[in-house]
Design a protein around this motif. Structure first.
Motif, PDB file in Angstrom:
ATOM      1  N   GLY A 125      22.879  -1.732  -0.620  1.00 16.33           N
ATOM      2  CA  GLY A 125      23.767  -1.112  -1.588  1.00 16.33           C
ATOM      3  C   GLY A 125      24.499   0.099  -1.090  1.00 16.33           C
ATOM      4  N   ASP A 126      24.105   0.654   0.067  1.00 18.07           N
ATOM      5  CA  ASP A 126      24.804   1.813   0.607  1.00 18.07           C
ATOM      6  C   ASP A 126      26.185   1.404   1.114  1.00 18.07           C
ATOM      7  OD1 ASP A 126      22.911   3.718   0.150  1.00 18.07           O
ATOM      8  OD2 ASP A 126      21.958   3.527   2.112  1.00 18.07           O
ATOM      9  N   HIS A 127      27.090   2.372   1.188  1.00 18.87           N
ATOM     10  CA  HIS A 127      28.403   2.153   1.780  1.00 18.87           C
ATOM     11  C   HIS A 127      28.383   2.670   3.216  1.00 18.87           C
ATOM     12  CE1 HIS A 127      30.486   0.942  -1.932  1.00 18.87           C
ATOM     13  NE2 HIS A 127      29.595   1.704  -2.517  1.00 18.87           N
ATOM     14  N   VAL A 128      29.141   2.005   4.085  1.00 21.30           N
ATOM     15  CA  VAL A 128      29.105   2.308   5.510  1.00 21.30           C
ATOM     16  C   VAL A 128      29.343   3.787   5.790  1.00 21.30           C
ATOM     17  CG1 VAL A 128      30.315   1.928   7.692  1.00 21.30           C
ATOM     18  CG2 VAL A 128      29.730  -0.017   6.246  1.00 21.30           C
ATOM     19  N   LEU A 129      30.363   4.373   5.163  1.00 19.94           N
ATOM     20  CA  LEU A 129      30.726   5.743   5.497  1.00 19.94           C
ATOM     21  C   LEU A 129      29.844   6.778   4.811  1.00 19.94           C
ATOM     22  CD1 LEU A 129      34.612   5.663   5.634  1.00 19.94           C
ATOM     23  CD2 LEU A 129      32.928   4.997   7.341  1.00 19.94           C
ATOM     24  N   ASP A 130      29.004   6.350   3.897  1.00 21.49           N
ATOM     25  CA  ASP A 130      28.138   7.294   3.196  1.00 21.49           C
ATOM     26  C   ASP A 130      26.672   7.122   3.574  1.00 21.49           C
ATOM     27  OD1 ASP A 130      30.318   8.309   1.747  1.00 21.49           O
ATOM     28  OD2 ASP A 130      30.176   6.655   0.325  1.00 21.49           O
ATOM     29  N   ALA A 131      26.424   6.284   4.564  1.00 23.11           N
ATOM     30  CA  ALA A 131      25.033   5.924   4.832  1.00 23.11           C
ATOM     31  C   ALA A 131      24.655   6.050   6.300  1.00 23.11           C
ATOM     32  CB  ALA A 131      24.782   4.486   4.355  1.00 23.11           C
ATOM     33  N   GLY A 132      25.337   6.937   7.008  1.00 17.49           N
ATOM     34  CA  GLY A 132      24.984   7.128   8.409  1.00 17.49           C
ATOM     35  C   GLY A 132      25.305   5.944   9.282  1.00 17.49           C
ATOM     36  N   GLY A 133      26.400   5.238   8.973  1.00 20.88           N
ATOM     37  CA  GLY A 133      26.766   4.062   9.745  1.00 20.88           C
ATOM     38  C   GLY A 133      27.352   4.397  11.105  1.00 20.88           C
ATOM     39  N   ARG A 134      27.479   3.372  11.940  1.00 25.81           N
ATOM     40  CA  ARG A 134      28.129   3.492  13.243  1.00 25.81           C
ATOM     41  C   ARG A 134      29.426   2.700  13.182  1.00 25.81           C
ATOM     42  NH1 ARG A 134      25.831   5.470  17.615  1.00 25.81           N
ATOM     43  NH2 ARG A 134      27.000   4.055  18.973  1.00 25.81           N
ATOM     44  N   VAL A 135      30.522   3.356  13.584  1.00 18.79           N
ATOM     45  CA  VAL A 135      31.855   2.778  13.443  1.00 18.79           C
ATOM     46  C   VAL A 135      32.568   2.825  14.795  1.00 18.79           C
ATOM     47  CG1 VAL A 135      34.087   2.977  12.263  1.00 18.79           C
ATOM     48  CG2 VAL A 135      31.969   3.525  11.029  1.00 18.79           C
ATOM     49  N   LEU A 136      33.362   1.791  15.078  1.00 19.50           N
ATOM     50  CA  LEU A 136      34.189   1.738  16.282  1.00 19.50           C
ATOM     51  C   LEU A 136      35.650   1.805  15.866  1.00 19.50           C
ATOM     52  CD1 LEU A 136      34.530   1.254  19.359  1.00 19.50           C
ATOM     53  CD2 LEU A 136      34.535  -1.212  18.857  1.00 19.50           C
ATOM     54  N   ASP A 137      36.413   2.753  16.440  1.00 17.74           N
ATOM     55  CA  ASP A 137      37.837   2.905  16.169  1.00 17.74           C
ATOM     56  C   ASP A 137      38.610   2.437  17.394  1.00 17.74           C
ATOM     57  OD1 ASP A 137      40.332   3.589  15.293  1.00 17.74           O
ATOM     58  OD2 ASP A 137      40.009   5.752  15.298  1.00 17.74           O
ATOM     59  N   VAL A 138      39.362   1.352  17.247  1.00 20.20           N
ATOM     60  CA  VAL A 138      40.037   0.693  18.365  1.00 20.20           C
ATOM     61  C   VAL A 138      41.478   1.185  18.465  1.00 20.20           C
ATOM     62  CG1 VAL A 138      40.695  -1.527  19.366  1.00 20.20           C
ATOM     63  CG2 VAL A 138      38.584  -1.323  18.010  1.00 20.20           C
ATOM     64  N   LEU A 185      38.483  11.142  13.396  1.00 16.07           N
ATOM     65  CA  LEU A 185      37.821  12.330  12.850  1.00 16.07           C
ATOM     66  C   LEU A 185      37.806  12.319  11.327  1.00 16.07           C
ATOM     67  CD1 LEU A 185      39.008  15.145  15.278  1.00 16.07           C
ATOM     68  CD2 LEU A 185      37.010  13.653  15.408  1.00 16.07           C
ATOM     69  N   ALA A 186      38.805  11.692  10.703  1.00 19.94           N
ATOM     70  CA  ALA A 186      38.776  11.553   9.244  1.00 19.94           C
ATOM     71  C   ALA A 186      37.571  10.721   8.809  1.00 19.94           C
ATOM     72  CB  ALA A 186      40.078  10.923   8.749  1.00 19.94           C
ATOM     73  N   VAL A 187      37.286   9.667   9.555  1.00 18.88           N
ATOM     74  CA  VAL A 187      36.100   8.851   9.260  1.00 18.88           C
ATOM     75  C   VAL A 187      34.826   9.612   9.602  1.00 18.88           C
ATOM     76  CG1 VAL A 187      34.868   6.739   9.894  1.00 18.88           C
ATOM     77  CG2 VAL A 187      37.334   6.680   9.495  1.00 18.88           C
ATOM     78  N   ALA A 188      34.838  10.348  10.709  1.00 16.28           N
ATOM     79  CA  ALA A 188      33.661  11.131  11.105  1.00 16.28           C
ATOM     80  C   ALA A 188      33.259  12.115  10.007  1.00 16.28           C
ATOM     81  CB  ALA A 188      33.933  11.872  12.413  1.00 16.28           C
ATOM     82  N   ARG A 189      34.247  12.712   9.346  1.00 13.33           N
ATOM     83  CA  ARG A 189      33.937  13.658   8.261  1.00 13.33           C
ATOM     84  C   ARG A 189      33.218  12.966   7.121  1.00 13.33           C
ATOM     85  NH1 ARG A 189      39.004  15.769   9.981  1.00 13.33           N
ATOM     86  NH2 ARG A 189      40.173  14.504   8.468  1.00 13.33           N
ATOM     87  N   ARG A 190      33.560  11.709   6.882  1.00 19.36           N
ATOM     88  CA  ARG A 190      32.888  10.956   5.824  1.00 19.36           C
ATOM     89  C   ARG A 190      31.489  10.510   6.252  1.00 19.36           C
ATOM     90  NH1 ARG A 190      35.458   8.616   1.524  1.00 19.36           N
ATOM     91  NH2 ARG A 190      33.287   8.072   1.066  1.00 19.36           N
ATOM     92  N   LEU A 191      31.326  10.201   7.528  1.00 15.17           N
ATOM     93  CA  LEU A 191      30.027   9.730   8.013  1.00 15.17           C
ATOM     94  C   LEU A 191      28.968  10.824   7.966  1.00 15.17           C
ATOM     95  CD1 LEU A 191      31.139   7.668  11.137  1.00 15.17           C
ATOM     96  CD2 LEU A 191      30.016   6.747   9.101  1.00 15.17           C
ATOM     97  N   GLY A 192      29.358  12.043   8.295  1.00 16.23           N
ATOM     98  CA  GLY A 192      28.394  13.131   8.344  1.00 16.23           C
ATOM     99  C   GLY A 192      27.498  13.039   9.569  1.00 16.23           C
ATOM    100  N   ALA A 193      26.555  13.954   9.659  1.00 10.25           N
ATOM    101  CA  ALA A 193      25.714  14.081  10.852  1.00 10.25           C
ATOM    102  C   ALA A 193      24.837  12.864  11.092  1.00 10.25           C
ATOM    103  CB  ALA A 193      24.856  15.338  10.744  1.00 10.25           C
ATOM    104  N   ALA A 194      24.526  12.097  10.041  1.00 12.90           N
ATOM    105  CA  ALA A 194      23.650  10.938  10.200  1.00 12.90           C
ATOM    106  C   ALA A 194      24.355   9.749  10.840  1.00 12.90           C
ATOM    107  CB  ALA A 194      23.078  10.521   8.845  1.00 12.90           C
ATOM    108  N   GLY A 195      25.689   9.751  10.825  1.00 14.70           N
ATOM    109  CA  GLY A 195      26.432   8.641  11.387  1.00 14.70           C
ATOM    110  C   GLY A 195      27.099   9.001  12.700  1.00 14.70           C
ATOM    111  N   HIS A 196      27.876   8.061  13.227  1.00 19.44           N
ATOM    112  CA  HIS A 196      28.593   8.311  14.475  1.00 19.44           C
ATOM    113  C   HIS A 196      29.753   7.333  14.570  1.00 19.44           C
ATOM    114  CE1 HIS A 196      28.883  10.182  18.445  1.00 19.44           C
ATOM    115  NE2 HIS A 196      29.315   9.005  18.868  1.00 19.44           N
ATOM    116  N   ILE A 197      30.861   7.825  15.104  1.00 21.33           N
ATOM    117  CA  ILE A 197      32.023   6.969  15.345  1.00 21.33           C
ATOM    118  C   ILE A 197      32.430   7.091  16.802  1.00 21.33           C
ATOM    119  CG2 ILE A 197      33.631   8.775  14.545  1.00 21.33           C
ATOM    120  CD1 ILE A 197      35.412   6.400  13.521  1.00 21.33           C
ATOM    121  N   VAL A 198      32.782   5.954  17.386  1.00 23.84           N
ATOM    122  CA  VAL A 198      33.237   5.890  18.770  1.00 23.84           C
ATOM    123  C   VAL A 198      34.699   5.462  18.776  1.00 23.84           C
ATOM    124  CG1 VAL A 198      32.961   4.778  21.020  1.00 23.84           C
ATOM    125  CG2 VAL A 198      30.940   5.304  19.622  1.00 23.84           C
ATOM    126  N   GLY A 199      35.559   6.253  19.402  1.00 18.36           N
ATOM    127  CA  GLY A 199      36.955   5.893  19.563  1.00 18.36           C
ATOM    128  C   GLY A 199      37.202   5.372  20.964  1.00 18.36           C
TER     129      GLY A 199
END
Length: 297
Positions: A57-70, A79-93
């Motif tokens: 039931g969690d949403h990707v950006l609110d649940a510490g998800g890992r995201v790839l930006d291509v 960085l806009a997505v990183a702000r939503r992810l917070g410290a528990a998540g991570h995004i790779v560009g």
């Protein structure tokens, strides 16, 4: 040298040369023009349910998800997505352009954001398999020499059930602002490169049926392609800088003599008059918002 290799070399040279440096130097201008698309993409990702490895039931950006930006460019949407992810998540560009990746890393460091960046071709890069809860892109996936191979590589990097969300331009006929400069300048610049349908570039994904075939052949499921018309603006005072730095005209204008350059600037600026409203340039940008999902395992 085969056609794929030639295409790869052209894209590498372009985005590590004048085109990449132009984007870095005009980052604030470009970010302002494309801000509505950043918002559209972040909103689309925010609505995505998290995969099975996160709490149900969690949403990707609110649940510490890992995201790839291509094709992350200078990293603004990253960085806009990183702000939503917070410290528990991570995004790779990931992006092919060294100057743009360098700018993105600097911005992430200043913001202390949960983001990292890879200078690589996402078509070929050996991502760790089944790593990402979501794969995203803002106008970064239309430049692959082999789109099926590229999206298959991205699918392998995604976890089972992971979301794919990206924005791509529709066709030039629906985006007259984007082609105004080259249409006006063509009589003055005989070496202006012609656009060819389906070649890697800005309008490579104009045909929704072609995009659907590419994703299906690459193994993505649940493909959904929605047209999105967005109003974009930029200051009128920045218009000349905009069309002399970007697009086909910007690519070759630096090779012109001073007299030709002056004639092109005057002619092209006049051609943009229909889009000018006082101190603002306003136009409708036609895009696709594309969604798909990696098969569950």
């Amino acid at each position: 040298m085969d056609a794929t290799r030639r295409t790869d070399d052209v894209q590498t040279t372009r985005w590590n040369g004048p085109a990449g440096h132009a984007w870095v130097e005009a980052q604030s201008l470009v970010d302002g023009v494309l801000k509505p698309f950043e918002d559209l993409l972040v909103e689309a990702l925010s609505a995505e349910r998290a995969g099975h490895e996160l709490d149900a039931g969690d949403h990707v950006l609110d649940a510490g998800g890992r995201v790839l930006d291509v094709g992350c460019g200078t990293g603004t949407t990253t960085l806009a997505v990183a702000r939503r992810l917070g410290a528990a998540g991570h995004i790779v560009g990931v992006d092919i352009s060294e100057p743009m990746i360098t700018a993105a890393r600097a911005s992430a460091e200043r913001a202390d954001a949960p983001a990292s960046f890879i200078r690589a071709d996402a078509q070929e890069y050996a991502f760790e398999p089944a790593t990402f809860d979501a794969v995203m892109s803002r106008f970064g996936v239309m430049f692959f020499s082999d789109s099926v191979r590229a999206f298959a590589n991205l699918r392998r990097a995604a976890k089972g059930g992971a979301a794919l969300r990206f924005i791509a331009w529709r066709g030039p006929a629906e985006n007259p602002f984007m082609t105004t400069a080259e249409r006006a300048a063509a009589p003055l610049l005989p070496n202006l490169p012609a656009r060819r349908p389906d070649e890697p570039g800005q309008f490579a994904f104009a045909d929704a049926d072609r995009v659907r075939r590419i994703l299906a052949e690459a193994g993505w499921t649940g493909i959904d392609i929605q047209p999105k018309d967005v109003t974009c603006t930029l200051p009128e005072s920045e218009l000349i800088r905009y069309f002399t730095r970007f697009g086909p005209v910007g690519m070759i204008l630096g090779e012109a003599d001073e007299q030709t350059r002056a004639r092109v600037v005057e002619t092209v600026r006049a051609a943009f008059d229909p889009f000018v409203q006082g101190t603002e340039v306003r136009f409708t940008a036609a895009s696709w918002l594309v969604g798909a999902r990696a098969p569950s395992v």
